[in-house]
Design a protein around this motif. Structure first.
Motif, PDB file in Angstrom:
ATOM      1  N   TYR A 154       0.907  -1.096  -0.070  1.00 30.20           N
ATOM      2  CA  TYR A 154       0.070   0.001   0.052  1.00 30.20           C
ATOM      3  C   TYR A 154       0.960   1.213   0.146  1.00 30.20           C
ATOM      4  N   ARG A 155       0.627   2.105  -0.906  1.00 31.43           N
ATOM      5  CA  ARG A 155       1.895   2.977  -1.114  1.00 31.43           C
ATOM      6  C   ARG A 155       1.062   4.496  -1.263  1.00 31.43           C
ATOM      7  N   PHE A 156       1.797   5.299  -0.378  1.00 34.51           N
ATOM      8  CA  PHE A 156       1.270   6.738  -0.518  1.00 34.51           C
ATOM      9  C   PHE A 156       2.304   7.612  -0.753  1.00 34.51           C
ATOM     10  N   SER A 157       2.092   8.640  -1.768  1.00 33.91           N
ATOM     11  CA  SER A 157       3.045   9.435  -2.125  1.00 33.91           C
ATOM     12  C   SER A 157       2.560  10.952  -2.105  1.00 33.91           C
ATOM     13  N   THR A 158       3.379  12.008  -2.172  1.00 31.71           N
ATOM     14  CA  THR A 158       2.887  13.323  -2.349  1.00 31.71           C
ATOM     15  C   THR A 158       4.255  14.051  -3.106  1.00 31.71           C
ATOM     16  N   ARG A 159       3.650  14.800  -4.078  1.00 32.71           N
ATOM     17  CA  ARG A 159       5.045  15.551  -4.731  1.00 32.71           C
ATOM     18  C   ARG A 159       4.686  17.124  -4.840  1.00 32.71           C
ATOM     19  N   ILE A 160       5.531  17.870  -4.715  1.00 36.30           N
ATOM     20  CA  ILE A 160       5.696  19.295  -5.148  1.00 36.30           C
ATOM     21  C   ILE A 160       6.201  19.649  -6.595  1.00 36.30           C
ATOM     22  N   LEU A 161       5.676  20.085  -7.526  1.00 34.78           N
ATOM     23  CA  LEU A 161       6.114  20.412  -8.579  1.00 34.78           C
ATOM     24  C   LEU A 161       6.048  22.033  -8.813  1.00 34.78           C
ATOM     25  N   ALA A 162       6.934  22.834  -9.172  1.00 32.60           N
ATOM     26  CA  ALA A 162       6.769  24.082  -9.027  1.00 32.60           C
ATOM     27  C   ALA A 162       7.673  24.988 -10.031  1.00 32.60           C
ATOM     28  N   PRO A 163       7.505  25.749 -10.293  1.00 33.34           N
ATOM     29  CA  PRO A 163       8.325  26.699 -11.266  1.00 33.34           C
ATOM     30  C   PRO A 163       9.721  27.076 -10.366  1.00 33.34           C
ATOM     31  N   ALA A 164      10.606  27.456 -11.319  1.00 36.08           N
ATOM     32  CA  ALA A 164      11.913  27.958 -10.506  1.00 36.08           C
ATOM     33  C   ALA A 164      11.899  29.033  -9.574  1.00 36.08           C
ATOM     34  N   ASN A 165      11.178  29.944  -9.974  1.00 37.17           N
ATOM     35  CA  ASN A 165      10.800  31.215  -9.024  1.00 37.17           C
ATOM     36  C   ASN A 165       9.367  31.083  -8.866  1.00 37.17           C
ATOM     37  N   GLY A 166       9.073  30.684  -7.497  1.00 43.55           N
ATOM     38  CA  GLY A 166       7.826  30.646  -6.729  1.00 43.55           C
ATOM     39  C   GLY A 166       7.024  31.873  -6.456  1.00 43.55           C
ATOM     40  N   VAL A 167       7.648  32.973  -6.756  1.00 44.15           N
ATOM     41  CA  VAL A 167       6.849  34.318  -6.641  1.00 44.15           C
ATOM     42  C   VAL A 167       6.605  34.973  -7.822  1.00 44.15           C
ATOM     43  N   THR A 168       7.480  35.154  -8.990  1.00 41.39           N
ATOM     44  CA  THR A 168       7.085  35.627 -10.167  1.00 41.39           C
ATOM     45  C   THR A 168       7.970  34.503 -11.218  1.00 41.39           C
ATOM     46  N   PRO A 169       7.094  33.794 -11.594  1.00 43.63           N
ATOM     47  CA  PRO A 169       7.769  32.716 -12.559  1.00 43.63           C
ATOM     48  C   PRO A 169       8.101  33.301 -13.851  1.00 43.63           C
ATOM     49  N   MET A 188       5.465  29.914   8.402  1.00 43.71           N
ATOM     50  CA  MET A 188       5.727  29.493   9.852  1.00 43.71           C
ATOM     51  C   MET A 188       7.454  29.656  10.076  1.00 43.71           C
ATOM     52  N   MET A 189       8.129  29.321   8.902  1.00 43.12           N
ATOM     53  CA  MET A 189       9.569  29.233   9.336  1.00 43.12           C
ATOM     54  C   MET A 189      10.157  30.402   8.582  1.00 43.12           C
ATOM     55  N   GLY A 190       9.442  31.417   8.387  1.00 40.00           N
ATOM     56  CA  GLY A 190      10.294  32.526   7.888  1.00 40.00           C
ATOM     57  C   GLY A 190      10.966  32.505   6.482  1.00 40.00           C
ATOM     58  N   MET A 191      10.282  31.622   5.601  1.00 40.69           N
ATOM     59  CA  MET A 191      11.004  31.189   4.424  1.00 40.69           C
ATOM     60  C   MET A 191      10.318  31.940   3.238  1.00 40.69           C
ATOM     61  N   THR A 192      10.641  32.123   1.831  1.00 42.12           N
ATOM     62  CA  THR A 192       9.977  32.757   1.132  1.00 42.12           C
ATOM     63  C   THR A 192       8.809  31.887   0.617  1.00 42.12           C
ATOM     64  N   ARG A 193       7.613  32.394   0.684  1.00 38.90           N
ATOM     65  CA  ARG A 193       6.339  31.630   0.300  1.00 38.90           C
ATOM     66  C   ARG A 193       6.094  31.665  -1.207  1.00 38.90           C
ATOM     67  N   PRO A 194       5.489  30.738  -1.541  1.00 36.13           N
ATOM     68  CA  PRO A 194       4.976  30.751  -3.067  1.00 36.13           C
ATOM     69  C   PRO A 194       3.761  31.934  -2.987  1.00 36.13           C
ATOM     70  N   SER A 195       3.936  32.530  -4.234  1.00 33.43           N
ATOM     71  CA  SER A 195       2.890  33.583  -4.302  1.00 33.43           C
ATOM     72  C   SER A 195       1.462  33.181  -4.355  1.00 33.43           C
ATOM     73  N   ALA A 196       0.724  34.120  -4.006  1.00 32.47           N
ATOM     74  CA  ALA A 196      -0.616  33.959  -4.551  1.00 32.47           C
ATOM     75  C   ALA A 196      -1.011  33.728  -5.811  1.00 32.47           C
ATOM     76  N   ALA A 197      -0.478  34.518  -6.620  1.00 32.46           N
ATOM     77  CA  ALA A 197      -0.652  34.185  -8.047  1.00 32.46           C
ATOM     78  C   ALA A 197      -0.119  32.724  -8.490  1.00 32.46           C
ATOM     79  N   GLY A 253      -4.239  19.693  -0.617  1.00 32.57           N
ATOM     80  CA  GLY A 253      -3.605  20.365   0.431  1.00 32.57           C
ATOM     81  C   GLY A 253      -2.238  20.520   0.340  1.00 32.57           C
ATOM     82  N   VAL A 254      -1.610  20.349  -0.606  1.00 30.16           N
ATOM     83  CA  VAL A 254      -0.157  20.344  -0.689  1.00 30.16           C
ATOM     84  C   VAL A 254       0.477  21.767  -0.927  1.00 30.16           C
ATOM     85  N   GLY A 255      -0.269  22.569  -1.717  1.00 30.81           N
ATOM     86  CA  GLY A 255      -0.002  23.883  -1.863  1.00 30.81           C
ATOM     87  C   GLY A 255      -0.197  24.664  -0.822  1.00 30.81           C
ATOM     88  N   ALA A 256      -1.370  24.379   0.034  1.00 25.45           N
ATOM     89  CA  ALA A 256      -1.554  25.320   1.062  1.00 25.45           C
ATOM     90  C   ALA A 256      -0.683  24.733   2.237  1.00 25.45           C
TER      91      ALA A 256
END
Length: 305
Positions: free
Chosen positions: A74-89, A140-149, A129-132
């Motif tokens: 039984y396998r569970f997996s989750t992945r984040i695929l994102a542009p190189a710049n998460g604020v202004t791609p 929470m950790m003071g890191m660059t967040r992906p932009s709302a856009a 819920g991965v993006g959220a």
């Protein structure tokens, strides 16, 4: 997902003891956490992933059975695929995708070949819920967040039924060295045929049952009984001909690279109650507009109580 995000994931990497249930027993858990921050220190493209395998089969089983259906993963997996710049791609970069999947696989051996056959239900979009979680953890950790856009522009909610399979031929070179070429196929969220091989060194890789991580191709041990003390090493490479990817749709103008390449290496140490694995994987470009390759790192920590 940069380095501080690891703190939230490390707890998910700890091993637990098997527990019996009904006519079958839990034979072990395998887990692998992958993050761009553990490789080239970036937060892009194959940004992060987590894969977990729960193995169930007849009590006393120590390796691959001789028929399908006897051993179930039984396998569970989750992945984040994102542009190189998460604020202004940059124009033409890949679209954000939060991915979660649940799968069922059977593993068996026949005439010297190892088989892994299964199906997954792959979910994509805000409903996972991965993006959220990505946004919350970075905040929470003071890191660059992906932009709302970027998050608002992620792929919409969708389910993708997927079939997957692998045939491997383990060839023992010496007592503790195995060469394991394989052919792998997938039909669903991504459709591809992949050919590659791994050199596995050490007792932890030549027994039990191995599962393959979808992002890196790293094989990890899933049987608790096969975790013998000592060191282990792996090196491997593969290439995939990808016919279709819902994450890089042709309708949006993406041209897939002719072949998708991966090269990996890893080292593990297993003690009596503690084990750790680290691997690094070079991932080649996946689409023509991707300017360069990337390196991701994978981590597994095991504590047996």
């Amino acid at each position: 997902m940069r380095t501080p995000f690891l703190a939230l994931i490390l707890l998910l990497s700890f091993q637990t003891l098997p527990a019996r249930a009904g006519e079958t027993v839990s034979l072990g858990f395998g887990r692998l956490f992958t993050n761009d921050a553990l490789g080239d220190g970036q937060d892009r493209w194959r940004s992060g992933a987590y894969q977990m395998s729960w193995m169930r089969g007849p009590e006393g089983l120590t390796g691959l059975p001789g028929r399908a259906g006897e051993l179930i993963e039984y396998r569970f997996s989750t992945r984040i695929l994102a542009p190189a710049n998460g604020v202004t791609p940059a124009p033409g970069d890949r679209r954000y995708a939060g991915v979660s999947a649940l799968g069922v696989y059977t593993h068996f051996t026949d005439r010297g070949f190892d088989f892994s056959l299964g199906a997954e239900l792959v979910a994509v979009g805000p409903m996972t819920g991965v993006g959220a979680f990505h946004d919350w953890s970075h905040d929470m950790m003071g890191m660059t967040r992906p932009s709302a856009a970027v998050l608002n522009g992620q792929f919409p909610n969708a389910f993708h039924p997927t079939l997957a399979g692998e045939i491997a031929w383990p060839a023992r070179i010496t007592e503790n060295v195995t060469f394991r070429p394989f052919v792998q196929g997938r039909l669903g969220d991504e459709t591809y045929i992949r050919i590659g091989g791994d050199i596995l060194i050490g007792a932890g890789f030549d027994r039990g049952v191995l599962a393959r991580d979808e992002t890196t191709g790293i094989t990890y041990q899933t049987f608790d009984s096969a975790r013998l003390p000592g060191w282990g090493f792996l090196v491997g490479a593969d290439s995939a001909l990808v016919g279709r990817s819902v994450y890089l749709p042709a309708s949006a103008g993406f041209d897939l690279t002719p072949l998708r390449h991966r090269v990996r290496a890893g080292v593990q140490y297993q003690g009596e109650h503690f084990g750790i694995f680290y691997g690094a994987t070079w991932l080649g470009r996946e689409f023509s507009a991707q300017p360069e390759s990337q390196v991701v790192g994978s981590l597994q920590i095991r504590l047996d109580f």
